[in-house]
Every structure is written in C-alpha cells, then in structure tokens.
Design a protein around this motif. Sequence first.
Motif, PDB file in Angstrom:
ATOM      1  N   LEU A 124      62.789 -30.681  50.010  1.00 18.55           N
ATOM      2  CA  LEU A 124      63.294 -29.432  50.599  1.00 18.55           C
ATOM      3  C   LEU A 124      64.608 -29.199  50.295  1.00 18.55           C
ATOM      4  O   LEU A 124      65.032 -27.994  50.094  1.00 18.55           O
ATOM      5  N   LYS A 125      65.359 -30.437  50.257  1.00 12.90           N
ATOM      6  CA  LYS A 125      66.721 -30.263  49.955  1.00 12.90           C
ATOM      7  C   LYS A 125      67.061 -29.582  48.526  1.00 12.90           C
ATOM      8  O   LYS A 125      67.993 -28.668  48.534  1.00 12.90           O
ATOM      9  N   ALA A 126      66.286 -29.947  47.540  1.00 13.59           N
ATOM     10  CA  ALA A 126      66.694 -29.530  46.171  1.00 13.59           C
ATOM     11  C   ALA A 126      66.055 -27.980  46.260  1.00 13.59           C
ATOM     12  O   ALA A 126      66.339 -27.222  45.269  1.00 13.59           O
ATOM     13  N   GLY A 138      51.905 -27.184  50.147  1.00 12.36           N
ATOM     14  CA  GLY A 138      52.250 -28.475  50.743  1.00 12.36           C
ATOM     15  C   GLY A 138      53.851 -28.298  51.074  1.00 12.36           C
ATOM     16  O   GLY A 138      54.148 -28.772  52.150  1.00 12.36           O
ATOM     17  N   GLN A 139      54.642 -27.792  50.346  1.00 16.97           N
ATOM     18  CA  GLN A 139      56.128 -27.581  50.355  1.00 16.97           C
ATOM     19  C   GLN A 139      56.239 -26.788  51.747  1.00 16.97           C
ATOM     20  O   GLN A 139      57.039 -26.817  52.513  1.00 16.97           O
ATOM     21  N   ARG A 140      55.522 -25.582  51.664  1.00 15.88           N
ATOM     22  CA  ARG A 140      55.689 -24.680  52.830  1.00 15.88           C
ATOM     23  C   ARG A 140      55.418 -25.346  54.140  1.00 15.88           C
ATOM     24  O   ARG A 140      56.060 -25.035  55.115  1.00 15.88           O
ATOM     25  N   GLN A 141      54.314 -26.142  54.197  1.00 14.34           N
ATOM     26  CA  GLN A 141      53.979 -27.115  55.201  1.00 14.34           C
ATOM     27  C   GLN A 141      55.032 -27.889  55.772  1.00 14.34           C
ATOM     28  O   GLN A 141      55.246 -27.689  57.125  1.00 14.34           O
ATOM     29  N   MET A 142      55.717 -28.424  54.686  1.00 13.74           N
ATOM     30  CA  MET A 142      56.977 -29.400  55.272  1.00 13.74           C
ATOM     31  C   MET A 142      58.212 -28.458  55.944  1.00 13.74           C
ATOM     32  O   MET A 142      58.621 -28.594  56.875  1.00 13.74           O
ATOM     33  N   VAL A 143      58.227 -27.030  55.274  1.00 13.55           N
ATOM     34  CA  VAL A 143      59.233 -26.069  55.863  1.00 13.55           C
ATOM     35  C   VAL A 143      59.009 -25.873  57.416  1.00 13.55           C
ATOM     36  O   VAL A 143      59.711 -25.894  58.220  1.00 13.55           O
TER      37      VAL A 143
END
Length: 234
Positions: A124-126, A138-143
């Motif tokens: 997410l930092k990148a 998967g990245q949206r779930q991390m958000v």
Amino acid sequence: MSLLSVRGVVAGYGAATILNGVDIALEAGEIGVIVGPNGAGKSTTLKAIFGLLRVSSGSITFDGQDITNRPTESLSALRMAFVPQEHNVFRTLSVHENLEMGAYVRKDDVSALLDRVYQIFPPLKAKRNQPAGELSGGQRQMVAVGRALMIDPKLILLDEPTAGLSPLFMSEIFDRILAINATGVTVAMVEQNAKQALGIAHKGFVLAGGRNRFTDSGAALLADPDVAKSFLGG
C-alpha cells in the motif's frame, strides 16, 4: 472477563429470525473464526455485534460494557472496527485518503498509525497516491482492513476477508491478519475458507441454523472428524 461476549443472541431481518441463540466469547489478543454453511448466520452475527441489526433477545458485551443494540457510530469510539465484505473502500479516493478517512473519529496525530498500517501492508505504501478503485481485489481488501486499523481498535470484525481472491492473495491476507493480531488486536472473522481460517484461529465457532454446532480451539475443530465430514469437505 472476555473482551467480547455474545450470549444467547437472537436476531434477524424483519420477521425472519436468523440467529437462534448464538454464543461467542473472545479474550483479548485472540483470533476467533466463525464458519458454517451458507445461511448459518455467520455474517448476521457480526452485524448484530456491530449494531447493524437489532438483537431481539440475548446480550452482547465488549470490554466490560453492554453494547446490545447500541448505535453503530458509538462503537468506533470504544475501539471496535468492522470491515464488510463488499463496498468497503472509497474507490475514487487514493489509498492514503482512504486510510485517513478511517481516522475520522480521532482528534490526535495519526502519523504513527499510518506508519503501522504501511508496515503491515507494504504494497500500500508504494501505491499510496493511487485511487483505490484501480487496485486489485486483494489490495483493495488491504486498504479496507488498513482503514479499520486507523482507529487503533481493540477488536476488528472481518466479514469474509478473502472472498473472491486468488489463492496467492488469500494466503497474503491470512498472513496479514496474523500480523495484525501480533500487534495485540483481537480478531473476530467470518470466513468461507474454513480450513485455512481455523488453522490460524485460537477459537472456532461452527454455526448451523443460527446456533452453535461446535465450539472449540481452531486446532481441535480441524481434528474433529464430525466437523471435517459436515463442514470442511471431508
């Protein structure tokens, strides 16, 4: 005293009763996983805990307070967070803006919390300046989970956090849940991937027909032949 105690909860939608006396108890620092067939009342249990539907009977206590039927907006101030399965990010806002939205109830400096979220979810930092709607599932779930962590919760409720994800991202989300728990956050999670979820659980709750069918440690439930035959595919 349990951090979260759900006792004999009866709840549903309109005239339809879904929960018929569900019991859940979690100590601080535990991961609790709720599994069972479709329609068993898993997600309904989380919604009842978070005040998203009315409890007609039974009680829910959190951190020593009776929160039965308390307004949802009051629970964030008690440091309880909920991540729904769907519609859980602001798609047009950047990753960083989504995380900042999670801290709306806080009046203090949240830079340390932002740093912690980026440590737990390095991808997410990148992508911090990228609109959340452009990310993978998967990245949206991390958000979504990261935003919930911005209130520095004692308890986070996760509704199907791996739904629709590839096996690679599924494993990544489970790893990140363990990392969150390692910071002291208690986790209550509904999950269809029962074997993987019970594999990281301190406690497991198998629901069927809106009732507890089995309650034990995650390891014990995985080893129980009756649980395996009826709920884990053999």
